[in-house]
Design a protein around this motif. Structure first.
Motif, PDB file in Angstrom:
ATOM      1  N   ARG A   1     -40.802 -54.899 -24.370  1.00 42.54           N
ATOM      2  CA  ARG A   1     -39.757 -55.599 -25.121  1.00 42.54           C
ATOM      3  C   ARG A   1     -38.905 -56.444 -24.178  1.00 42.54           C
ATOM      4  NH1 ARG A   1     -36.973 -54.998 -30.210  1.00 42.54           N
ATOM      5  NH2 ARG A   1     -38.960 -54.104 -30.871  1.00 42.54           N
ATOM      6  N   LEU A   2     -38.579 -55.885 -23.023  1.00 41.54           N
ATOM      7  CA  LEU A   2     -37.736 -56.626 -22.076  1.00 41.54           C
ATOM      8  C   LEU A   2     -38.476 -57.832 -21.493  1.00 41.54           C
ATOM      9  CD1 LEU A   2     -35.895 -53.659 -20.320  1.00 41.54           C
ATOM     10  CD2 LEU A   2     -34.893 -55.358 -21.879  1.00 41.54           C
TER      11      LEU A   2
ATOM     12  N   MET B   1     -28.209 -61.907  -9.376  1.00 39.58           N
ATOM     13  CA  MET B   1     -29.137 -60.964 -10.012  1.00 39.58           C
ATOM     14  C   MET B   1     -28.349 -59.697 -10.332  1.00 39.58           C
ATOM     15  SD  MET B   1     -32.467 -59.275  -8.098  1.00 39.58           S
ATOM     16  CE  MET B   1     -33.343 -60.810  -7.794  1.00 39.58           C
ATOM     17  N   ALA B   2     -28.571 -59.137 -11.521  1.00 44.27           N
ATOM     18  CA  ALA B   2     -27.937 -57.867 -11.896  1.00 44.27           C
ATOM     19  C   ALA B   2     -29.026 -56.881 -12.297  1.00 44.27           C
ATOM     20  CB  ALA B   2     -26.954 -58.068 -13.041  1.00 44.27           C
ATOM     21  N   GLU B   3     -28.828 -55.620 -11.966  1.00 41.94           N
ATOM     22  CA  GLU B   3     -29.879 -54.616 -12.162  1.00 41.94           C
ATOM     23  C   GLU B   3     -29.435 -53.448 -13.055  1.00 41.94           C
ATOM     24  OE1 GLU B   3     -32.092 -55.152  -7.833  1.00 41.94           O
ATOM     25  OE2 GLU B   3     -30.509 -53.631  -8.034  1.00 41.94           O
ATOM     26  N   PRO B   4     -29.005 -53.714 -14.275  1.00 40.94           N
ATOM     27  CA  PRO B   4     -28.628 -52.580 -15.131  1.00 40.94           C
ATOM     28  C   PRO B   4     -29.837 -51.702 -15.429  1.00 40.94           C
ATOM     29  CG  PRO B   4     -28.678 -54.622 -16.397  1.00 40.94           C
ATOM     30  CD  PRO B   4     -28.881 -54.999 -14.959  1.00 40.94           C
ATOM     31  N   GLY B   5     -29.629 -50.414 -15.434  1.00 38.00           N
ATOM     32  CA  GLY B   5     -30.672 -49.451 -15.791  1.00 38.00           C
ATOM     33  C   GLY B   5     -30.073 -48.515 -16.830  1.00 38.00           C
TER      34      GLY B   5
ATOM     35  N   GLY C   1     -36.041 -59.880 -15.954  1.00 37.14           N
ATOM     36  CA  GLY C   1     -36.752 -59.585 -14.716  1.00 37.14           C
ATOM     37  C   GLY C   1     -36.744 -58.085 -14.502  1.00 37.14           C
ATOM     38  N   PHE C   2     -37.327 -57.635 -13.378  1.00 41.89           N
ATOM     39  CA  PHE C   2     -37.442 -56.203 -13.141  1.00 41.89           C
ATOM     40  C   PHE C   2     -37.183 -55.857 -11.685  1.00 41.89           C
ATOM     41  CE2 PHE C   2     -39.857 -57.229 -16.877  1.00 41.89           C
ATOM     42  CZ  PHE C   2     -39.396 -56.272 -17.779  1.00 41.89           C
ATOM     43  N   ASP C   3     -36.418 -54.797 -11.494  1.00 41.58           N
ATOM     44  CA  ASP C   3     -36.198 -54.212 -10.172  1.00 41.58           C
ATOM     45  C   ASP C   3     -37.119 -52.997 -10.072  1.00 41.58           C
ATOM     46  OD1 ASP C   3     -34.997 -53.120  -7.778  1.00 41.58           O
ATOM     47  OD2 ASP C   3     -33.849 -51.784  -9.095  1.00 41.58           O
TER      48      ASP C   3
ATOM     49  N   TYR D   1     -34.019 -55.551 -14.868  1.00 40.25           N
ATOM     50  CA  TYR D   1     -33.884 -54.184 -15.360  1.00 40.25           C
ATOM     51  C   TYR D   1     -34.376 -53.175 -14.307  1.00 40.25           C
ATOM     52  CZ  TYR D   1     -35.066 -49.990 -18.108  1.00 40.25           C
ATOM     53  OH  TYR D   1     -35.191 -48.706 -18.569  1.00 40.25           O
ATOM     54  N   ALA D   2     -33.570 -52.160 -14.028  1.00 39.95           N
ATOM     55  CA  ALA D   2     -33.948 -51.117 -13.070  1.00 39.95           C
ATOM     56  C   ALA D   2     -34.934 -50.177 -13.758  1.00 39.95           C
ATOM     57  CB  ALA D   2     -32.717 -50.353 -12.589  1.00 39.95           C
ATOM     58  N   VAL D   3     -36.211 -50.407 -13.499  1.00 41.50           N
ATOM     59  CA  VAL D   3     -37.290 -49.731 -14.219  1.00 41.50           C
ATOM     60  C   VAL D   3     -37.156 -48.212 -14.155  1.00 41.50           C
ATOM     61  CG1 VAL D   3     -39.798 -49.434 -14.312  1.00 41.50           C
ATOM     62  CG2 VAL D   3     -38.812 -51.682 -13.797  1.00 41.50           C
TER      63      VAL D   3
END
Lengths: 391, 391
Positions: B73-74, B265-269, B80-82, B60-62
């Protein structure tokens, strides 16, 4: 971090950069970008503007830099204040301002904030629309109102849009409505446009406002107040007129056009504080995108979302100083540290920076005392807001 | 303030607006603009994206929305976290994230922040320049690095500039340098562009990255990780593909071009949180500038400098709901409450709002869960930052 002890700088900077700020920055390390403001430089500027403005009363535009130490010093010097919100009114009162010298100059006010201002003793309000007058009448009965008019000034570096003010065809109706609502139609205000570098650039605007002023007098409105707003310039690389001469010349233009106006109010913000401050920042990365690129990208730890919002559209061009000044320079695209692709400061017109610039180097951004600290985001990308130190 | 209890809304909104947010806003008064986020809607979106992404791991793109309740929650859902900064790393670790699932995805990092990340157990870092690799080698020896490449995607609603990434002619040299510095040349990353509304729009970008990927394999770099970045869309008035189908289709395009990549890896925000939130705001003034104007100006208590930064250039067009919906509408210029003449949301393409709209009316701004709260200024014009309530 490199301690930068003495920058070579072109002579144009000498008068605009308070050396106390340079000395303070050179003597300190900063973990994050930090704005350092010389409060004595603010006082000197207040005195210089006052000397030129004569009987016009300065209402400092708090939004330019609301640091309590600046407000406190200006209260002591006898300044009035132009407040944009309830928060700014609370601030200036907490620093000892007399509410009789505070104007609520935002034309867009919540009813509850008007009520608050009236309650604490603010007596003068801006308006540019019927609905705003109705809110003022209901929440600050009997208040003095000045009507903000739209003027065109193609000569300002940053002409304001039509967001504020009403067209000349509405002014008489609004003055009339002010009176009907039991308010005092006290005067007119306008804004010549941000960063109007020479007094002569006020001429066209003042002609337009004077025509409205005289028409209002002819129609029986006994206007008392001319609020000439801001527009007083700061040094951003292009020559500007010195403050006293500038203010004197503006006042002469006003006298020629308006005659004997009972009260004149001026609202310098940028022109009061911009040159009193510099930001200590750091180079985070210097790179080239492609082997073929002729320019470098220089990334700082400060950008559009952490204090340098006024670089939007490359409108304000700050001056930079580094320990490498004097070296050969090359063209650089300058950008901030955030993930936002719009967080680029100068790209269309790249800036020249020393070829020896490296990650970790300090960079000082001059003339940053206005419109930096409060524009800063609360924490975009997890970066803390711009800190301010007043010395 | 009017309590808005039930908005008529076009059917396109039904699936994108969590009704818990509507109900909460209708039941409460807010002194200042407030973002209300439905945490269960975030969870539903995480599950929908995960279902489509299959074995690709979400980071997740913080920066899109760093509210601790969202991070917590995530974490629980296995995300994971970006992270873009030391501040974001501290945040996600404080909410229980495993540092092995945190990537430091900003290509512009201070040496001290790299050192911090390494110290707390972050093992993977982004880079797009030699100098950045040198900082990583010195401060996070042996770390895994992915090289961010520049791609062109004219199909994104908001193509990113050249600010991030390196051109394809530099990738091999940077992978080589990574290895020389004792780091692990672990993979590639790219960003397809914000708000890429349909999966098919990824095609051209994936073609470009796949060519680089295969060349790197041919040159002996055993790349393990393909980081496909963000670009997952949210609803802003134009049709978008549903999240599971969208993610599935992107993964199919990747499989076609890359074959069997060990890690994706994917970074949806934006695509994770935008639709989960709405802002409760208030109309402060409705006016006309001139008797001749056909459109109204509508001023809100929120603007570009208090949460709606993404309306810059009118790029993101939010949806609005008021208690007057269903009435006839007329064109409006929409603006924020600050003194800044650039604080105008929509002017070139005015929006249609009900003719009955008045000062004091509530207005709900939909799909505001991403890139609003942290962009907010600390106090420009004395207005407080956007508040967030997670329900």
């Amino acid at each position: 971090m490199n301690a930068v002890t003495g920058f070579g700088r072109p002579s144009a900077f000498v008068e605009t950069v308070p050396s106390r700020v340079d000395a303070y920055i050179a003597a300190h390390d900063f973990a994050h970008p930090t704005l350092v403001v010389d409060i004595d430089a603010v006082e000197r500027q207040f005195r210089a503007l006052s000397a030129g403005l004569g009987r016009a009363h300065i209402h400092y535009a708090v939004k330019a830099n609301p640091h309590p130490a600046i407000i406190e010093r200006l209260v002591r010097l006898g300044s009035g204040f132009d407040a944009a919100s309830r928060g700014e009114i609370e601030l200036v009162l907490s620093q000892g301002a007399d509410p009789a010298h505070v104007s609520f100059g935002n034309t867009i006010k919540k009813a509850s904030d008007i009520r608050f201002a009236h309650h604490v003793g603010v007596t003068i309000f801006a308006a540019d629309a019927e609905e705003e007058l109705e809110k003022i009448a209901e929440n600050a009965p009997g208040a003095q109102v000045y009507i903000r008019v739209i003027v065109d000034n193609p000569e300002a570096d940053w002409p304001l849009s039509r967001k504020f003010g009403c067209a000349s065809d509405k002014v008489m109706a609004l003055l009339q409505r002010t009176r009907e609502l039991g308010l005092v139609p006290h005067g007119l205000s306008f804004h010549v446009g941000s960063q109007t570098r020479e007094a002569r650039m006020w001429t066209g605007t003042l002609d337009q406002v004077a025509a409205i002023w005289h028409r209002a007098q002819d129609e029986g409105f006994d206007l008392q107040l001319l609020n000439i707003g801001g527009g007083f310039p700061a040094f951003y690389g292009e020559a500007i007129q010195a403050p006293t001469a500038y203010a004197q010349a503006v006042m002469a233009l006003i006298a020629d056009r308006f005659g004997d106006v009972p009260q004149i109010m001026a609202e310098p913000g940028r022109g009061m504080v911009a040159e009193a401050g510099a930001i200590a920042a750091e180079v985070v990365l210097v790179s080239k995108k492609s082997e073929a690129d002729l320019h470098r990208w220089v990334y700082l730890d400060i950008g559009r979302f952490s204090g340098l919002a006024e670089t939007e559209g490359e409108a304000i061009r700050y001056q930079f100083a580094t320990a490498h000044d004097g070296q050969p320079t090359g063209p650089c695209v300058l950008a901030g540290p955030s993930c936002d692709s719009a967080d680029v400061l100068y790209e269309k017109r790249p800036i020249q920076l020393p070829v020896g610039l490296r990650a970790g180097d300090r960079i000082v951004i001059r003339n940053c005392g206005a419109y930096t600290s409060t524009y800063s985001s609360v924490g975009f990308n997890g970066f803390p807001p711009l800190e301010t130190i007043v010395i």
